[in-house]
Design a protein around this motif. Structure first.
Motif, PDB file in Angstrom:
ATOM      1  N   GLY A   1      28.677  49.429  41.631  1.00 54.49           N
ATOM      2  CA  GLY A   1      29.729  49.898  40.745  1.00 54.49           C
ATOM      3  C   GLY A   1      30.376  51.202  41.169  1.00 54.49           C
ATOM      4  O   GLY A   1      31.272  51.705  40.482  1.00 54.49           O
TER       5      GLY A   1
ATOM      6  N   THR B   1      33.387  48.025  47.165  1.00 59.89           N
ATOM      7  CA  THR B   1      34.225  46.844  47.404  1.00 59.89           C
ATOM      8  C   THR B   1      35.697  47.180  47.191  1.00 59.89           C
ATOM      9  O   THR B   1      36.564  46.741  47.944  1.00 59.89           O
ATOM     10  CB  THR B   1      33.784  45.684  46.481  1.00 59.89           C
ATOM     11  OG1 THR B   1      32.435  45.347  46.805  1.00 59.89           O
ATOM     12  CG2 THR B   1      34.655  44.464  46.657  1.00 59.89           C
ATOM     13  N   THR B   2      35.972  47.999  46.184  1.00 58.57           N
ATOM     14  CA  THR B   2      37.346  48.422  45.935  1.00 58.57           C
ATOM     15  C   THR B   2      37.919  49.094  47.185  1.00 58.57           C
ATOM     16  O   THR B   2      39.033  48.789  47.620  1.00 58.57           O
ATOM     17  CB  THR B   2      37.390  49.410  44.739  1.00 58.57           C
ATOM     18  OG1 THR B   2      36.811  48.759  43.594  1.00 58.57           O
ATOM     19  CG2 THR B   2      38.803  49.849  44.420  1.00 58.57           C
TER      20      THR B   2
HETATM   21  P1  ADP Z   1      30.751  48.298  44.174  1.00 58.47           P
HETATM   22  O1  ADP Z   1      31.314  47.384  45.214  1.00 58.47           O
HETATM   23  O2  ADP Z   1      30.338  49.640  44.728  1.00 58.47           O
HETATM   24  O3  ADP Z   1      29.653  47.688  43.390  1.00 58.47           O
HETATM   25  P2  ADP Z   1      33.330  47.927  42.864  1.00 58.47           P
HETATM   26  O4  ADP Z   1      34.343  48.428  43.816  1.00 58.47           O
HETATM   27  O5  ADP Z   1      33.142  46.459  42.786  1.00 58.47           O
HETATM   28  O6  ADP Z   1      31.929  48.654  43.140  1.00 58.47           O
HETATM   29  O7  ADP Z   1      33.682  48.450  41.413  1.00 58.47           O
HETATM   30  C1  ADP Z   1      34.023  49.778  41.121  1.00 58.47           C
HETATM   31  C2  ADP Z   1      34.425  49.886  39.659  1.00 58.47           C
HETATM   32  O8  ADP Z   1      35.623  49.150  39.432  1.00 58.47           O
HETATM   33  C3  ADP Z   1      33.393  49.326  38.691  1.00 58.47           C
HETATM   34  O9  ADP Z   1      33.406  50.110  37.530  1.00 58.47           O
HETATM   35  C4  ADP Z   1      33.920  47.924  38.392  1.00 58.47           C
HETATM   36  O10 ADP Z   1      33.519  47.508  37.119  1.00 58.47           O
HETATM   37  C5  ADP Z   1      35.427  48.127  38.458  1.00 58.47           C
HETATM   38  N1  ADP Z   1      36.125  46.907  38.934  1.00 58.47           N
HETATM   39  C6  ADP Z   1      35.899  46.261  40.090  1.00 58.47           C
HETATM   40  N2  ADP Z   1      36.733  45.210  40.245  1.00 58.47           N
HETATM   41  C7  ADP Z   1      37.502  45.192  39.129  1.00 58.47           C
HETATM   42  C8  ADP Z   1      38.564  44.355  38.683  1.00 58.47           C
HETATM   43  N3  ADP Z   1      39.011  43.321  39.411  1.00 58.47           N
HETATM   44  N4  ADP Z   1      39.120  44.654  37.485  1.00 58.47           N
HETATM   45  C9  ADP Z   1      38.696  45.700  36.745  1.00 58.47           C
HETATM   46  N5  ADP Z   1      37.715  46.528  37.109  1.00 58.47           N
HETATM   47  C10 ADP Z   1      37.113  46.282  38.283  1.00 58.47           C
END
Ligand code: ADP
Ligand code: MG
Length: 360
Positions: free
Chosen positions: A45, A49-50
């Motif tokens: 979280g 990935t973002t």
């Molecule tokens: P990680 O890959 O480090 O687990 P992410 O990049 O998936 O983290 O997520 C970072 C934050 O953005 C988290 O709070 C997640 O809930 C939120 N998030 C990720 N993808 C989405 C999305 N498509 N829509 C809304 N919030 C998102």
């Protein structure tokens, strides 16, 4: 291939972000040098990935720019960025054979069949997929399918960067170890920039030359495994890396020197703290604490055997301080004093290091 630069990047999934927590990525500028082996490390979280999806173009950042070398690619779609991305869960064409799955990215680029054949067999050998080349992907286990995904990420030699998003999640522990070593080997062979995302410090530290540590949408430190160990720039890095993690103890300053509950703590580096209202803490790793004749008074509470050393838990007031004692080393049975290695004692103000020679 080229350097990748993220400039003043910020991202929110919300339409009108207001508070700090509305930002999945807080403002950051990061350079990834050409040919580097990077790990992107942080808990679930935190935005890993973002960040990858912004680099690859699957996601358009709310703010900021993405550059490959001296070309801005912020507005180029993903398929024009010349990137290979391996996702956490396998993405394969079930109806195609393993061979055709691996050949797919190369056929897409219009390579000649003999060249494709050579490359496909090379990658298949590396991943132990040689025996299954003519099998349909649908028949494979989750492990096998993820190996195909990895292979598809690795098969092209002309990409700007290969990004792996926790690619070993579905892989069994033994194979995990094998594949991790192979990726490292492969990086040394082909020299393409690689970004390996993981929440596992062991994976990050074994794969990467440079580790980018993230917490709550923020990059808290970029450094070699040794730098992260010896000079954590943020208390989070101290906690997250190392086992057990760094001790963090509330302190005050007296003429620039830290004082821990009445005991003056010696440091090699100067403290440079301008914010007089900041929460101050000493950071000291268990590896850098010894028993001594004087220092911080403690009571030994617990000793656990951890192989070649013991982990000792020593109490001072409300704090439990952990230290490592090598096998055969003396552990006092009750009252004792602790001495912190001045070279490895850091001071933190609101979690950020405010000491440490050229690192501060
Ligand atoms: P990680 O890959 O480090 O687990 P992410 O990049 O998936 O983290 O997520 C970072 C934050 O953005 C988290 O709070 C997640 O809930 C939120 N998030 C990720 N993808 C989405 C999305 N498509 N829509 C809304 N919030 C998102
Ligand atoms: Mg993720």
């Amino acid at each position: 291939m080229s350097k990748i630069s993220l400039k003043n990047l910020r991202h929110s999934y919300l339409e009108n972000p207001v508070n700090d927590i509305d930002w999945a990525l807080k403002e950051m500028s990061v350079d990834w040098s050409d040919g580097g082996a990077y790990a992107l490390l942080g808990p679930s979280g935190c935005g890993k990935t973002t960040l990858l999806n912004i680099i690859s173009g699957l996601l358009t950042p709310t703010q900021g720019e993405v550059w490959f070398g001296d070309e801005e690619v912020s507005h180029l779609p993903a398929d024009h960025r010349n990137i290979a991305q391996v996702f956490q869960f396998p993405v394969v064409y079930d109806t195609m054979t393993v061979y055709d799955n691996l050949a797919f990215p190369l056929r897409n680029r219009g390579l000649a069949e003999p060249d494709i054949d050579k490359k496909v067999r090379e990658i298949a050998d590396m991943l132990d997929l040689g025996e299954t080349l003519m099998t349909r992907a649908a028949g494979l286990t989750a492990d096998g399918k993820q190996k195909i995904s990895l292979g598809r990420g690795l098969v092209r030699s002309d990409v700007n960067v290969i990004m792996f998003d926790e690619p070993l999640t579905v892989i069994d522990p033994h194979l995990k170890w094998v594949l991790r070593s192979k990726l490292k080997e492969l990086h040394q062979q082909i020299g393409t920039t690689m970004i390996y995302v993981t929440h596992d410090q062991t994976e990050a530290l074994t794969f990467a030359d440079q580790v980018v540590v993230m917490q709550e949408g923020e990059v808290v430190q970029i450094g070699t495994p040794v730098e992260l160990f010896e000079r954590p720039q943020h208390t989070f890095v101290g906690h997250f890396i190392g086992s057990p993690g760094m001790n963090v103890l509330g302190c005050t300053l007296d003429q620039g020197k830290p004082v821990y509950d009445g005991t003056a703590i010696e440091m090699t580096n100067d403290v440079r703290n301008d914010d007089t209202t900041a929460r101050l803490e000493i950071g000291i790793r268990p590896e850098f604490i010894n028993f001594a004749d004087q220092g911080v008074p403690v009571r030994v509470e617990k000793v656990s055997d951890a192989g070649r050393f013991s982990i000792v838990e020593a109490r001072h007031g409300d704090d439990v301080i952990k230290l490592l004692v090598a096998d055969g080393g003396h552990v006092p049975s009750d009252s004792a004093f602790l001495k912190f290695d001045p070279d490895h004692t850091q001071v933190y103000a609101n979690d950020w290091m405010v000491s440490g020679g050229s690192h501060g």
